[in-house]
Design an enzyme around this catalytic site. Structure first.
Site, mmCIF file in Angstrom:
data_model
loop_
_atom_site.group_PDB
_atom_site.id
_atom_site.type_symbol
_atom_site.label_atom_id
_atom_site.label_comp_id
_atom_site.label_asym_id
_atom_site.label_seq_id
_atom_site.Cartn_x
_atom_site.Cartn_y
_atom_site.Cartn_z
ATOM 1 N N VAL A 291 -0.198 -10.505 2.646
ATOM 2 C CA VAL A 291 0.046 -11.292 3.853
ATOM 3 C C VAL A 291 1.231 -12.367 3.955
ATOM 4 O O VAL A 291 1.117 -13.010 2.776
ATOM 5 C CB VAL A 291 -1.172 -11.926 4.428
ATOM 6 C CG1 VAL A 291 -1.091 -12.336 5.811
ATOM 7 C CG2 VAL A 291 -2.327 -10.997 4.010
ATOM 8 N N PHE B 88 6.022 4.913 -6.008
ATOM 9 C CA PHE B 88 7.243 4.404 -6.595
ATOM 10 C C PHE B 88 8.335 4.643 -5.352
ATOM 11 O O PHE B 88 9.405 5.260 -5.508
ATOM 12 C CB PHE B 88 7.641 5.498 -7.582
ATOM 13 C CG PHE B 88 8.806 4.978 -8.573
ATOM 14 C CD1 PHE B 88 8.974 3.544 -9.116
ATOM 15 C CD2 PHE B 88 9.957 5.771 -8.839
ATOM 16 C CE1 PHE B 88 9.915 3.199 -9.927
ATOM 17 C CE2 PHE B 88 10.849 5.442 -9.669
ATOM 18 C CZ PHE B 88 10.915 3.980 -10.145
ATOM 19 N N GLY B 89 8.000 4.067 -4.218
ATOM 20 C CA GLY B 89 9.151 4.148 -3.100
ATOM 21 C C GLY B 89 9.785 2.702 -2.965
ATOM 22 O O GLY B 89 10.236 2.240 -4.162
ATOM 23 N N SER B 90 9.998 2.161 -1.819
ATOM 24 C CA SER B 90 10.653 1.123 -1.604
ATOM 25 C C SER B 90 10.361 -0.218 -2.502
ATOM 26 O O SER B 90 11.192 -0.528 -3.426
ATOM 27 C CB SER B 90 10.893 0.793 0.015
ATOM 28 O OG SER B 90 11.134 -0.444 0.019
ATOM 29 N N LYS C 233 -4.534 -7.860 8.005
ATOM 30 C CA LYS C 233 -4.096 -9.171 7.412
ATOM 31 C C LYS C 233 -5.085 -10.313 7.620
ATOM 32 O O LYS C 233 -5.263 -11.211 6.812
ATOM 33 C CB LYS C 233 -2.579 -9.582 7.904
ATOM 34 C CG LYS C 233 -1.575 -8.701 7.416
ATOM 35 C CD LYS C 233 -0.210 -8.872 8.022
ATOM 36 C CE LYS C 233 1.001 -8.126 7.049
ATOM 37 N NZ LYS C 233 2.184 -8.084 7.901
ATOM 38 N N LYS D 2 -2.410 -3.155 1.537
ATOM 39 C CA LYS D 2 -3.542 -3.947 2.066
ATOM 40 C C LYS D 2 -4.767 -3.202 2.217
ATOM 41 O O LYS D 2 -5.707 -3.970 2.363
ATOM 42 C CB LYS D 2 -2.994 -4.452 3.603
ATOM 43 C CG LYS D 2 -1.853 -5.453 3.395
ATOM 44 C CD LYS D 2 -1.269 -5.697 4.879
ATOM 45 C CE LYS D 2 -0.264 -4.497 5.437
ATOM 46 N NZ LYS D 2 1.044 -4.786 4.568
ATOM 47 N N ASP E 209 -1.811 -3.200 11.334
ATOM 48 C CA ASP E 209 -1.196 -4.132 10.076
ATOM 49 C C ASP E 209 -1.905 -5.524 10.450
ATOM 50 O O ASP E 209 -2.218 -6.209 9.313
ATOM 51 C CB ASP E 209 0.325 -3.991 10.290
ATOM 52 C CG ASP E 209 0.895 -5.128 9.405
ATOM 53 O OD1 ASP E 209 1.185 -4.633 8.100
ATOM 54 O OD2 ASP E 209 1.490 -5.984 9.722
#
Ligand SMILES: NC(=O)c1ccc[n+]([C@@H]2O[C@H](COP(=O)([O-])OP(=O)(O)OC[C@H]3O[C@@H](n4cnc5c(N)ncnc54)[C@H](OP(=O)(O)O)[C@@H]3O)[C@@H](O)[C@H]2O)c1
Length: 333
Positions: free
Chosen positions: A153, A12-14, A225, A126, A221
């Protein structure tokens, strides 16, 4: 009630908060499709449950809490995913916890647990998919549930949907600029001839780079992806087999490129022989990826019937939350 679905929001962040706000803002439209009820919200420190579903007003109040703030509520419980499932039995598990590329946790266990409880999964995290794509898809098929992951992605561009629609021919290679932070930094270096440290400071100042940017600069990251994209097109590769070369570019490299009409881009690729890598590459100005600047992302997909190039936004907060909602709607249709 017909077509009623219970949702658990884990993380429950951004993105979690933007998704919940979006759900309340779009509730009128969503009601035409189904009765969606958020029955559980969890952060790293606690969780709140409401079997009958939180009202829009209650959800907005939750969004106004400080980060890690759920435990400040009198009705909050210690975080316990088994208890959550036994108390509120969600139909859709929305996984929005941080990515850990070594263990996949907590997302990996949460997703496996959700599938074993016959809940559909929607994830923006991811790491579990990058580490265990085929196992998770097999488990979901066995349990007759879906996994929605279009936000993982190029969330601002319908790339995953497009790739999933390719069935009668094969994808042979993928080359992409899949990380907005590093592409922004390289663009600044080429246009303003500033060193990499200054480009990173600018990326942090405009809020696109984390305080600890290693997941971007070390290629984790982008590697995650390219693994997800490769698996989507039925070319199974593992995260540990992606060769990662961290982004380290000197101003002298940039100057040399400019003299020769080339540019340096941080490219993630799957080659026809199955080799996958993330590394800084010199590209000719004629390459379709060379002109993709700033925070834009792009992919060049080589297929047995020709090449497809897609340029568009990556996944910012708003785009990602919309994709999560699209996936939630998608798994219940
Ligand atoms: N931000 C983007 O633009 C974007 C785009 C695409 C994908 N994503 C992915 O989406 C996911 C969420 O991103 P974000 O930006 O929302 O991250 P964030 O702001 O850091 O929020 C992460 C949330 O997960 C919670 N959390 C951490 N460990 C947990 C645990 N064990 N159990 C339950 N909750 C836990 C955190 O709790 P506390 O509040 O207590 O710390 C926080 O609420 C990440 O995997 C990210 O890579 C993000």
């Amino acid at each position: 009630m017909l077509n009623e679905r219970k949702i658990a929001v884990i993380g429950f962040g951004s993105i979690g908060r933007t998704f919940v706000r979006l759900l309340t803002a779009k509730s009128h439209y969503i009601k035409k499709l189904a009765e969606l009820r958020v029955v559980a919200v969890a952060d790293s420190k606690g969780m709140v449950l409401k079997p009958s579903g939180f009202s829009d007003y209650e959800l907005i109040k939750l969004c106004e809490l400080p980060l890690s703030g759920l435990r400040s509520l009198p009705e909050s419980l210690d975080l316990d995913i088994d208890l959550l499932y036994s108390e509120v039995q969600p139909d859709i598990h929305v996984e929005l916890t941080p990515a850990n590329y070594e263990t996949g946790e907590p997302g990996l266990s949460n997703i496996v647990n959700a599938i074993n409880n016959h809940a559909h999964v929607v994830t923006a995290n991811k790491a579990p998919l990058a580490l265990r794509f085929s196992e998770l898809m097999d488990l979901a098929r066995k349990n007759e549930v879906k996994i929605g992951f279009r936000s993982t992605v190029m969330g601002g561009t319908p790339l995953i949907d497009m790739l999933l629609s390719i069935r009668s021919y094969s994808v042979e290679s993928i080359h992409g600029i899949l990380n907005a932070t590093t592409n922004f930094m390289l663009t600044e270096m080429h246009e303003k001839l500033i060193p990499m440290e200054e480009a990173l400071r600018r990326a942090q100042a405009i809020g696109i780079a984390e305080t600890d940017p290693r997941l971007d600069l070390d290629g984790w990251d982008s590697a995650a992806k390219i693994v997800i994209l490769s698996n989507v097109v039925r070319r199974e590769i593992k995260l540990q087999n992606v060769i990662r070369e961290p982004l380290k570019v000197e101003l002298s490299d940039i100057a040399e490129c400019l003299r020769n009409n080339n540019v340096i881009k941080y490219v993630a690729a799957l080659e026809p022989d199955g080799k996958a890598y993330v590394k800084p590459m010199k590209l000719s100005r004629r390459d379709p990826l060379a002109g993709v600047d700033g925070t834009l992302n792009a992919v060049r997909i080589g297929t047995t019937i020709g090449e497809i190039t897609l340029v568009g936004k990556g996944g910012g907060r708003i785009e990602t939350a919309h994709n999560v909602l699209d996936d939630v709607i998608g798994v219940m249709l």
